[in-house]
Design a protein around this motif. Structure first.
Motif, PDB file in Angstrom:
ATOM      1  N   PHE A   1       0.691   7.108 -11.937  1.00 25.92           N
ATOM      2  CA  PHE A   1      -0.670   7.260 -11.422  1.00 25.92           C
ATOM      3  C   PHE A   1      -0.633   8.158 -10.193  1.00 25.92           C
ATOM      4  O   PHE A   1       0.231   8.000  -9.329  1.00 25.92           O
ATOM      5  N   ILE A   2      -1.615   9.077 -10.099  1.00 23.58           N
ATOM      6  CA  ILE A   2      -1.703  10.007  -8.979  1.00 23.58           C
ATOM      7  C   ILE A   2      -3.095   9.894  -8.359  1.00 23.58           C
ATOM      8  O   ILE A   2      -4.105  10.050  -9.051  1.00 23.58           O
ATOM      9  N   GLY A   3      -3.133   9.615  -7.044  1.00 22.42           N
ATOM     10  CA  GLY A   3      -4.406   9.470  -6.367  1.00 22.42           C
ATOM     11  C   GLY A   3      -4.309   9.713  -4.876  1.00 22.42           C
ATOM     12  O   GLY A   3      -3.215   9.803  -4.316  1.00 22.42           O
TER      13      GLY A   3
ATOM     14  N   GLN B   1      -6.141   7.778  -2.390  1.00 22.00           N
ATOM     15  CA  GLN B   1      -6.515   6.665  -1.524  1.00 22.00           C
ATOM     16  C   GLN B   1      -5.500   5.525  -1.652  1.00 22.00           C
ATOM     17  O   GLN B   1      -5.219   5.061  -2.758  1.00 22.00           O
ATOM     18  N   LEU B   2      -5.006   5.096  -0.517  1.00 22.73           N
ATOM     19  CA  LEU B   2      -3.997   4.032  -0.523  1.00 22.73           C
ATOM     20  C   LEU B   2      -4.565   2.686  -0.937  1.00 22.73           C
ATOM     21  O   LEU B   2      -3.941   1.950  -1.692  1.00 22.73           O
ATOM     22  N   PHE B   3      -5.751   2.344  -0.433  1.00 25.79           N
ATOM     23  CA  PHE B   3      -6.287   0.991  -0.610  1.00 25.79           C
ATOM     24  C   PHE B   3      -6.950   0.762  -1.969  1.00 25.79           C
ATOM     25  O   PHE B   3      -7.184  -0.384  -2.337  1.00 25.79           O
ATOM     26  N   THR B   4      -7.244   1.822  -2.678  1.00 23.42           N
ATOM     27  CA  THR B   4      -7.778   1.652  -4.032  1.00 23.42           C
ATOM     28  C   THR B   4      -6.781   2.186  -5.045  1.00 23.42           C
ATOM     29  O   THR B   4      -6.224   1.422  -5.834  1.00 23.42           O
ATOM     30  N   ASP B   5      -6.522   3.477  -5.012  1.00 26.48           N
ATOM     31  CA  ASP B   5      -5.673   4.126  -6.009  1.00 26.48           C
ATOM     32  C   ASP B   5      -4.246   3.577  -6.036  1.00 26.48           C
ATOM     33  O   ASP B   5      -3.771   3.102  -7.073  1.00 26.48           O
ATOM     34  N   ILE B   6      -3.566   3.669  -4.911  1.00 28.28           N
ATOM     35  CA  ILE B   6      -2.146   3.315  -4.864  1.00 28.28           C
ATOM     36  C   ILE B   6      -1.944   1.809  -4.960  1.00 28.28           C
ATOM     37  O   ILE B   6      -1.103   1.333  -5.734  1.00 28.28           O
ATOM     38  N   TYR B   7      -2.717   1.060  -4.213  1.00 27.88           N
ATOM     39  CA  TYR B   7      -2.614  -0.402  -4.265  1.00 27.88           C
ATOM     40  C   TYR B   7      -2.864  -0.917  -5.682  1.00 27.88           C
ATOM     41  O   TYR B   7      -2.122  -1.748  -6.202  1.00 27.88           O
ATOM     42  N   GLY B   8      -3.885  -0.393  -6.340  1.00 26.14           N
ATOM     43  CA  GLY B   8      -4.188  -0.809  -7.709  1.00 26.14           C
ATOM     44  C   GLY B   8      -3.084  -0.445  -8.680  1.00 26.14           C
ATOM     45  O   GLY B   8      -2.721  -1.237  -9.563  1.00 26.14           O
TER      46      GLY B   8
ATOM     47  N   ALA C   1      -0.777  -2.998 -10.915  1.00 26.44           N
ATOM     48  CA  ALA C   1      -0.685  -2.883 -12.369  1.00 26.44           C
ATOM     49  C   ALA C   1       0.753  -2.657 -12.844  1.00 26.44           C
ATOM     50  O   ALA C   1       1.027  -2.730 -14.038  1.00 26.44           O
ATOM     51  N   GLY C   2       1.666  -2.365 -11.921  1.00 31.10           N
ATOM     52  CA  GLY C   2       3.062  -2.130 -12.296  1.00 31.10           C
ATOM     53  C   GLY C   2       3.374  -0.689 -12.620  1.00 31.10           C
ATOM     54  O   GLY C   2       4.362  -0.404 -13.313  1.00 31.10           O
ATOM     55  N   LEU C   3       2.563   0.240 -12.115  1.00 30.12           N
ATOM     56  CA  LEU C   3       2.767   1.664 -12.384  1.00 30.12           C
ATOM     57  C   LEU C   3       3.452   2.368 -11.221  1.00 30.12           C
ATOM     58  O   LEU C   3       3.242   2.006 -10.060  1.00 30.12           O
ATOM     59  N   LYS C   4       4.219   3.387 -11.539  1.00 32.77           N
ATOM     60  CA  LYS C   4       4.728   4.289 -10.511  1.00 32.77           C
ATOM     61  C   LYS C   4       3.509   4.994  -9.925  1.00 32.77           C
ATOM     62  O   LYS C   4       2.601   5.399 -10.653  1.00 32.77           O
ATOM     63  N   SER C   5       3.494   5.163  -8.587  1.00 33.32           N
ATOM     64  CA  SER C   5       2.353   5.803  -7.943  1.00 33.32           C
ATOM     65  C   SER C   5       2.798   6.978  -7.088  1.00 33.32           C
ATOM     66  O   SER C   5       3.859   6.943  -6.463  1.00 33.32           O
ATOM     67  N   ILE C   6       1.962   8.012  -7.090  1.00 33.96           N
ATOM     68  CA  ILE C   6       2.182   9.173  -6.233  1.00 33.96           C
ATOM     69  C   ILE C   6       0.912   9.389  -5.423  1.00 33.96           C
ATOM     70  O   ILE C   6      -0.173   9.581  -5.984  1.00 33.96           O
ATOM     71  N   PHE C   7       1.057   9.334  -4.117  1.00 33.72           N
ATOM     72  CA  PHE C   7      -0.055   9.568  -3.197  1.00 33.72           C
ATOM     73  C   PHE C   7      -0.108  11.055  -2.866  1.00 33.72           C
ATOM     74  O   PHE C   7       0.916  11.673  -2.570  1.00 33.72           O
ATOM     75  N   VAL C   8      -1.312  11.633  -2.934  1.00 33.21           N
ATOM     76  CA  VAL C   8      -1.510  13.026  -2.546  1.00 33.21           C
ATOM     77  C   VAL C   8      -2.539  13.086  -1.423  1.00 33.21           C
ATOM     78  O   VAL C   8      -3.429  12.238  -1.332  1.00 33.21           O
TER      79      VAL C   8
ATOM     80  N   PHE D   1       0.812  -1.212   0.000  1.00 32.33           N
ATOM     81  CA  PHE D   1       0.000   0.000   0.000  1.00 32.33           C
ATOM     82  C   PHE D   1       0.851   1.271   0.000  1.00 32.33           C
ATOM     83  O   PHE D   1       0.317   2.361  -0.029  1.00 32.33           O
ATOM     84  N   PHE D   2       2.180   1.112   0.035  1.00 37.89           N
ATOM     85  CA  PHE D   2       3.073   2.264   0.035  1.00 37.89           C
ATOM     86  C   PHE D   2       3.181   2.836  -1.382  1.00 37.89           C
ATOM     87  O   PHE D   2       3.437   2.096  -2.337  1.00 37.89           O
ATOM     88  N   PRO D   3       3.038   4.145  -1.526  1.00 34.62           N
ATOM     89  CA  PRO D   3       3.274   4.765  -2.838  1.00 34.62           C
ATOM     90  C   PRO D   3       4.768   4.869  -3.121  1.00 34.62           C
ATOM     91  O   PRO D   3       5.597   4.745  -2.215  1.00 34.62           O
ATOM     92  N   ASP D   4       5.101   5.104  -4.361  1.00 33.53           N
ATOM     93  CA  ASP D   4       6.503   5.348  -4.715  1.00 33.53           C
ATOM     94  C   ASP D   4       6.946   6.726  -4.240  1.00 33.53           C
ATOM     95  O   ASP D   4       8.093   6.922  -3.863  1.00 33.53           O
ATOM     96  N   GLU D   5       6.025   7.662  -4.291  1.00 37.07           N
ATOM     97  CA  GLU D   5       6.286   9.028  -3.842  1.00 37.07           C
ATOM     98  C   GLU D   5       5.011   9.564  -3.220  1.00 37.07           C
ATOM     99  O   GLU D   5       3.930   9.007  -3.418  1.00 37.07           O
ATOM    100  N   SER D   6       5.136  10.681  -2.513  1.00 37.71           N
ATOM    101  CA  SER D   6       3.953  11.355  -1.983  1.00 37.71           C
ATOM    102  C   SER D   6       4.151  12.861  -2.126  1.00 37.71           C
ATOM    103  O   SER D   6       5.275  13.347  -2.242  1.00 37.71           O
TER     104      SER D   6
END
Length: 169
Positions: free
Chosen positions: A113-115, A117-124, A128-135, A5-10
């Motif tokens: 991907f930028i979103g 929510q950790l449990f839907t946006d970032i986890y998904g 999927a194998g995408l870099k994620s940024i949590f805001v 559930f950890f994003p790559d960046e925030s």
């Protein structure tokens, strides 16, 4: 397990991300969640969102909105933006993200991907194998299931921030 559930960046906000740096690192596609990421839940795109998306297009980014909401909601948000979108995306399932990447004509390695929510946006996005940024979310949550998830997110963010601090030392 919790690391899933950890994003790559925030970032504090989608409006405070250094997009030029992302572009310079080779990213060409951005998948955005809408509600509480770009605008308050249920709101139309405001001037700030319109300016951000237009600026991203000028930089050379392709943009696609990925939402679990209905087509009516996503289409209404997108009416002045004219970007690609995926509605009823089924986040945190992988298919909506993969469809977004395909729609943009980008790859998993050059799309972010930028979103909010950790449990839907970032986890998904991670699945999927995408870099994620949590805001941090914009506005107040109004749906009870999201309010409840935010309490669990605080726990995950505590461990994320703790592990992130260790890496910097």
């Amino acid at each position: 397990m919790i690391h899933n559930f950890f994003p790559d960046e925030s970032a504090d906000s989608a409006y405070k991300i250094d997009y030029k740096s992302l572009y310079n690192r080779g990213y060409r596609g951005i998948l955005f969640d809408i509600d509480n990421t770009l605008v308050e839940h249920g709101k139309d795109a405001d001037d700030k969102a319109v300016k951000l998306i237009l600026d991203l297009n000028k930089l050379g980014f392709k943009v696609c909105f990925i939402s679990n909401n209905s087509e009516e909601r996503v289409k209404r948000f997108n009416k002045d933006l004219h970007q690609s979108y995926i509605y009823k995306a089924g986040k945190p399932g992988r298919s909506g993200y993969l469809k977004g990447v395909k729609t943009l004509g980008t790859t998993l390695s050059n799309t972010v991907f930028i979103g909010d929510q950790l449990f839907t946006d970032i986890y998904g996005a991670r699945r999927a194998g995408l870099k994620s940024i949590f805001v941090n979310p914009i506005g107040k949550d109004i749906e009870i299931q999201i309010i409840l998830k935010r309490y669990l997110e605080k726990l995950v963010l505590f461990f994320y921030n703790h592990s992130h601090t260790k890496k910097r030392k």
